[in-house]
Design a protein around this motif. Sequence first.
Motif, PDB file in Angstrom:
ATOM      1  N   GLU A 132      -9.297  -0.231   3.661  1.00  0.00           N
ATOM      2  CA  GLU A 132      -8.127  -1.113   3.581  1.00  0.00           C
ATOM      3  C   GLU A 132      -6.837  -0.313   3.369  1.00  0.00           C
ATOM      4  O   GLU A 132      -5.813  -0.594   3.986  1.00  0.00           O
ATOM      5  CB  GLU A 132      -8.309  -2.135   2.455  1.00  0.00           C
ATOM      6  CG  GLU A 132      -7.202  -3.153   2.346  1.00  0.00           C
ATOM      7  CD  GLU A 132      -7.115  -4.079   3.563  1.00  0.00           C
ATOM      8  OE1 GLU A 132      -6.003  -4.579   3.830  1.00  0.00           O
ATOM      9  OE2 GLU A 132      -8.137  -4.309   4.224  1.00  0.00           O
ATOM     10  N   LEU A 133      -6.896   0.692   2.521  1.00  0.00           N
ATOM     11  CA  LEU A 133      -5.734   1.543   2.275  1.00  0.00           C
ATOM     12  C   LEU A 133      -5.304   2.242   3.563  1.00  0.00           C
ATOM     13  O   LEU A 133      -4.116   2.262   3.907  1.00  0.00           O
ATOM     14  CB  LEU A 133      -6.056   2.572   1.189  1.00  0.00           C
ATOM     15  CG  LEU A 133      -4.976   3.576   0.817  1.00  0.00           C
ATOM     16  CD1 LEU A 133      -3.765   2.875   0.210  1.00  0.00           C
ATOM     17  CD2 LEU A 133      -5.528   4.600  -0.165  1.00  0.00           C
ATOM     18  N   VAL A 134      -6.254   2.794   4.296  1.00  0.00           N
ATOM     19  CA  VAL A 134      -5.943   3.476   5.557  1.00  0.00           C
ATOM     20  C   VAL A 134      -5.403   2.478   6.568  1.00  0.00           C
ATOM     21  O   VAL A 134      -4.445   2.762   7.296  1.00  0.00           O
ATOM     22  CB  VAL A 134      -7.174   4.235   6.094  1.00  0.00           C
ATOM     23  CG1 VAL A 134      -6.946   4.734   7.516  1.00  0.00           C
ATOM     24  CG2 VAL A 134      -7.521   5.395   5.174  1.00  0.00           C
ATOM     25  N   ARG A 135      -5.979   1.283   6.602  1.00  0.00           N
ATOM     26  CA  ARG A 135      -5.497   0.238   7.518  1.00  0.00           C
ATOM     27  C   ARG A 135      -4.035  -0.106   7.212  1.00  0.00           C
ATOM     28  O   ARG A 135      -3.215  -0.233   8.123  1.00  0.00           O
ATOM     29  CB  ARG A 135      -6.372  -0.993   7.410  1.00  0.00           C
ATOM     30  CG  ARG A 135      -6.050  -2.063   8.446  1.00  0.00           C
ATOM     31  CD  ARG A 135      -6.977  -3.259   8.366  1.00  0.00           C
ATOM     32  NE  ARG A 135      -8.362  -2.836   8.541  1.00  0.00           N
ATOM     33  CZ  ARG A 135      -9.359  -3.200   7.732  1.00  0.00           C
ATOM     34  NH1 ARG A 135      -9.160  -3.979   6.709  1.00  0.00           N
ATOM     35  NH2 ARG A 135     -10.580  -2.779   7.968  1.00  0.00           N
ATOM     36  N   ASP A 136      -3.699  -0.231   5.943  1.00  0.00           N
ATOM     37  CA  ASP A 136      -2.312  -0.529   5.554  1.00  0.00           C
ATOM     38  C   ASP A 136      -1.370   0.599   5.958  1.00  0.00           C
ATOM     39  O   ASP A 136      -0.274   0.348   6.460  1.00  0.00           O
ATOM     40  CB  ASP A 136      -2.206  -0.769   4.048  1.00  0.00           C
ATOM     41  CG  ASP A 136      -2.853  -2.064   3.603  1.00  0.00           C
ATOM     42  OD1 ASP A 136      -3.170  -2.919   4.457  1.00  0.00           O
ATOM     43  OD2 ASP A 136      -3.065  -2.214   2.375  1.00  0.00           O
ATOM     44  N   MET A 137      -1.787   1.857   5.734  1.00  0.00           N
ATOM     45  CA  MET A 137      -0.951   2.998   6.101  1.00  0.00           C
ATOM     46  C   MET A 137      -0.753   3.047   7.621  1.00  0.00           C
ATOM     47  O   MET A 137       0.347   3.300   8.104  1.00  0.00           O
ATOM     48  CB  MET A 137      -1.569   4.309   5.611  1.00  0.00           C
ATOM     49  CG  MET A 137      -1.489   4.484   4.117  1.00  0.00           C
ATOM     50  SD  MET A 137      -2.061   6.122   3.587  1.00  0.00           S
ATOM     51  CE  MET A 137      -3.804   5.846   3.397  1.00  0.00           C
ATOM     52  N   ALA A 192       3.247   6.198  -3.425  1.00  0.00           N
ATOM     53  CA  ALA A 192       2.300   5.166  -3.858  1.00  0.00           C
ATOM     54  C   ALA A 192       0.949   5.321  -3.152  1.00  0.00           C
ATOM     55  O   ALA A 192      -0.100   5.099  -3.760  1.00  0.00           O
ATOM     56  CB  ALA A 192       2.884   3.778  -3.599  1.00  0.00           C
ATOM     57  N   ASP A 193       0.968   5.718  -1.868  1.00  0.00           N
ATOM     58  CA  ASP A 193      -0.282   5.943  -1.137  1.00  0.00           C
ATOM     59  C   ASP A 193      -1.052   7.108  -1.741  1.00  0.00           C
ATOM     60  O   ASP A 193      -2.271   7.047  -1.916  1.00  0.00           O
ATOM     61  CB  ASP A 193      -0.004   6.272   0.338  1.00  0.00           C
ATOM     62  CG  ASP A 193       0.680   5.145   1.092  1.00  0.00           C
ATOM     63  OD1 ASP A 193       0.449   3.970   0.750  1.00  0.00           O
ATOM     64  OD2 ASP A 193       1.430   5.459   2.030  1.00  0.00           O
ATOM     65  N   LEU A 194      -0.337   8.184  -2.051  1.00  0.00           N
ATOM     66  CA  LEU A 194      -0.975   9.380  -2.599  1.00  0.00           C
ATOM     67  C   LEU A 194      -1.540   9.113  -3.993  1.00  0.00           C
ATOM     68  O   LEU A 194      -2.650   9.535  -4.316  1.00  0.00           O
ATOM     69  CB  LEU A 194       0.013  10.532  -2.622  1.00  0.00           C
ATOM     70  CG  LEU A 194       0.527  10.951  -1.242  1.00  0.00           C
ATOM     71  CD1 LEU A 194       1.648  11.976  -1.390  1.00  0.00           C
ATOM     72  CD2 LEU A 194      -0.597  11.489  -0.379  1.00  0.00           C
ATOM     73  N   VAL A 195      -0.790   8.406  -4.808  1.00  0.00           N
ATOM     74  CA  VAL A 195      -1.272   8.057  -6.150  1.00  0.00           C
ATOM     75  C   VAL A 195      -2.499   7.160  -6.030  1.00  0.00           C
ATOM     76  O   VAL A 195      -3.476   7.323  -6.766  1.00  0.00           O
ATOM     77  CB  VAL A 195      -0.154   7.405  -6.985  1.00  0.00           C
ATOM     78  CG1 VAL A 195      -0.699   6.807  -8.271  1.00  0.00           C
ATOM     79  CG2 VAL A 195       0.928   8.438  -7.298  1.00  0.00           C
ATOM     80  N   ALA A 196      -2.485   6.224  -5.063  1.00  0.00           N
ATOM     81  CA  ALA A 196      -3.641   5.346  -4.860  1.00  0.00           C
ATOM     82  C   ALA A 196      -4.876   6.163  -4.470  1.00  0.00           C
ATOM     83  O   ALA A 196      -5.981   5.879  -4.950  1.00  0.00           O
ATOM     84  CB  ALA A 196      -3.327   4.294  -3.800  1.00  0.00           C
ATOM     85  N   LEU A 197      -4.702   7.170  -3.623  1.00  0.00           N
ATOM     86  CA  LEU A 197      -5.834   8.022  -3.245  1.00  0.00           C
ATOM     87  C   LEU A 197      -6.392   8.762  -4.462  1.00  0.00           C
ATOM     88  O   LEU A 197      -7.598   8.862  -4.653  1.00  0.00           O
ATOM     89  CB  LEU A 197      -5.413   9.041  -2.179  1.00  0.00           C
ATOM     90  CG  LEU A 197      -5.281   8.538  -0.760  1.00  0.00           C
ATOM     91  CD1 LEU A 197      -4.736   9.644   0.146  1.00  0.00           C
ATOM     92  CD2 LEU A 197      -6.602   8.024  -0.228  1.00  0.00           C
ATOM     93  N   LYS A 198      -5.493   9.288  -5.279  1.00  0.00           N
ATOM     94  CA  LYS A 198      -5.921  10.015  -6.469  1.00  0.00           C
ATOM     95  C   LYS A 198      -6.653   9.078  -7.443  1.00  0.00           C
ATOM     96  O   LYS A 198      -7.719   9.409  -7.954  1.00  0.00           O
ATOM     97  CB  LYS A 198      -4.703  10.637  -7.142  1.00  0.00           C
ATOM     98  CG  LYS A 198      -5.054  11.667  -8.182  1.00  0.00           C
ATOM     99  CD  LYS A 198      -3.866  12.194  -8.960  1.00  0.00           C
ATOM    100  CE  LYS A 198      -2.733  12.683  -8.134  1.00  0.00           C
ATOM    101  NZ  LYS A 198      -1.675  13.310  -8.966  1.00  0.00           N
TER     102      LYS A 198
END
Length: 192
Positions: A140-145, A156-162
């Motif tokens: 879902e995160l990749v789909r949003d990006m 925010a994407d990088l923090v979410a990955l971490k």
Amino acid sequence: MAFLNALSDYGPAPSAPHTASQQALTRQAAPGAAPRAPFFRWREQWCVGIDALDRDRRAIAAVVNHIALRFGERDGRDGAIAQAPRTAGASSALHYWLDVLHERAREHFSREEALMRVTHYPDTAEHAGEHALMLAEYTELVRDMTARGDERLRLADLVALKQWLMGHVLDMDKRLGQYLRANGISALMPPH
């Protein structure tokens, strides 16, 4: 939450990267440019005490760091991500590394679940369920990006990955490590 507190500690890492490939992943992509500080420094206190699984997690963390250094631009003021203009091939490179991260995580989860079954870990179903949820969240995160069409990842994407990785490591994986060590399992041979 304990994992958020651990993530806020960005001081010097206690040791250098563990392999030449991890060192290569932490270098900045642009040749001749001054190296940037790693976005994500692995901390030994995050290890669960099972050598093969800890190696997997370090490798996953190195990929997250590589993605951050290569595809996330810090603006120099507050760490926010500055959007770069579209460049040919950048999207395919970004998606390649996002796919690498997905595949490394999937392989690690599979290895961990096999170990849980063999050792009769009592929380196998719950832990495996969290793995499935994590892979769905990642998709879902990749789909949003991808839908945004950005060539650079936002902070925010990088923090979410971490947080995606560390929340699991500092909770469920720590419990698994305690169980395995209590049952005399600590040094596992890496898969061939």
